[in-house]
Design a protein around this motif. Sequence first.
Motif, PDB file in Angstrom:
ATOM      1  N   PRO A  69       0.812  -1.219   0.000  1.00  0.00           N
ATOM      2  CA  PRO A  69       0.000   0.000   0.000  1.00  0.00           C
ATOM      3  C   PRO A  69       0.847   1.272   0.000  1.00  0.00           C
ATOM      4  O   PRO A  69       0.488   2.240  -0.656  1.00  0.00           O
ATOM      5  N   ILE A  70       1.963   1.271   0.710  1.00  0.00           N
ATOM      6  CA  ILE A  70       2.821   2.456   0.708  1.00  0.00           C
ATOM      7  C   ILE A  70       3.375   2.671  -0.686  1.00  0.00           C
ATOM      8  O   ILE A  70       3.398   3.789  -1.188  1.00  0.00           O
TER       9      ILE A  70
ATOM     10  N   ILE B 134       0.609   4.050  -2.959  1.00  0.00           N
ATOM     11  CA  ILE B 134       0.371   5.480  -2.731  1.00  0.00           C
ATOM     12  C   ILE B 134       1.493   6.292  -3.370  1.00  0.00           C
ATOM     13  O   ILE B 134       1.241   7.294  -4.028  1.00  0.00           O
TER      14      ILE B 134
ATOM     15  N   TRP C 189      -1.275   3.312   9.887  1.00  0.00           N
ATOM     16  CA  TRP C 189      -1.767   3.599   8.535  1.00  0.00           C
ATOM     17  C   TRP C 189      -2.311   5.009   8.412  1.00  0.00           C
ATOM     18  O   TRP C 189      -2.139   5.659   7.368  1.00  0.00           O
ATOM     19  N   LEU C 190      -2.975   5.517   9.443  1.00  0.00           N
ATOM     20  CA  LEU C 190      -3.464   6.906   9.392  1.00  0.00           C
ATOM     21  C   LEU C 190      -2.295   7.886   9.314  1.00  0.00           C
ATOM     22  O   LEU C 190      -2.317   8.837   8.522  1.00  0.00           O
ATOM     23  N   ASN C 191      -1.278   7.666  10.135  1.00  0.00           N
ATOM     24  CA  ASN C 191      -0.121   8.550  10.102  1.00  0.00           C
ATOM     25  C   ASN C 191       0.670   8.396   8.810  1.00  0.00           C
ATOM     26  O   ASN C 191       1.240   9.364   8.306  1.00  0.00           O
ATOM     27  N   THR C 192       0.700   7.180   8.247  1.00  0.00           N
ATOM     28  CA  THR C 192       1.348   6.980   6.955  1.00  0.00           C
ATOM     29  C   THR C 192       0.636   7.798   5.883  1.00  0.00           C
ATOM     30  O   THR C 192       1.274   8.508   5.096  1.00  0.00           O
ATOM     31  N   TYR C 193      -0.676   7.710   5.860  1.00  0.00           N
ATOM     32  CA  TYR C 193      -1.454   8.493   4.892  1.00  0.00           C
ATOM     33  C   TYR C 193      -1.183   9.982   5.062  1.00  0.00           C
ATOM     34  O   TYR C 193      -0.925  10.698   4.088  1.00  0.00           O
ATOM     35  N   ASN C 194      -1.240  10.460   6.287  1.00  0.00           N
ATOM     36  CA  ASN C 194      -1.036  11.886   6.541  1.00  0.00           C
ATOM     37  C   ASN C 194       0.370  12.335   6.168  1.00  0.00           C
ATOM     38  O   ASN C 194       0.557  13.391   5.559  1.00  0.00           O
TER      39      ASN C 194
ATOM     40  N   LEU D 148       2.423  10.918   3.978  1.00  0.00           N
ATOM     41  CA  LEU D 148       2.586  10.877   2.531  1.00  0.00           C
ATOM     42  C   LEU D 148       1.812  12.002   1.840  1.00  0.00           C
ATOM     43  O   LEU D 148       2.239  12.514   0.797  1.00  0.00           O
ATOM     44  N   THR D 149       0.703  12.418   2.412  1.00  0.00           N
ATOM     45  CA  THR D 149      -0.031  13.553   1.873  1.00  0.00           C
ATOM     46  C   THR D 149       0.794  14.827   2.020  1.00  0.00           C
ATOM     47  O   THR D 149       0.896  15.628   1.084  1.00  0.00           O
TER      48      THR D 149
END
Length: 125
Positions: free
Chosen positions: A6-7, A10, A91-96, A98-99
Amino acid sequence: MRYALPILAIAALASGCTNSSVDIVRADGPIVAPDSFDHGLFNDIMMTYVDDVGLVDYGAIKDGDVLTPYLRRLAQTDPSNLDDADRLAFWLNTYNALTIKLIIDHYPTESILRLSPVGIRGLPF
């Protein structure tokens, strides 16, 4: 290692932005599967570069290159051994993170919505 996908997905999506490419941050060590994950680096970034009303100083994050160490830790972590709450936080912190990375790689930009992925039809970008 299956959680690295997933990383990578993204990052691949982000690299397809029309404005320019994204600098990919790679793991600089072996992939590990810890029982816990410390988000202290990301918390420090948020405390330092986000004001009281939630506005992020993207320019300062970019200039200081403060996000890269945290992204490297994420990249070399397999979250499969984390409990449910820690895995969700991961996963939430990964998304944030990467955003934020997407934005600073194209900074300055008027809006993240201006960074449209290539080849995805029907998105209102």
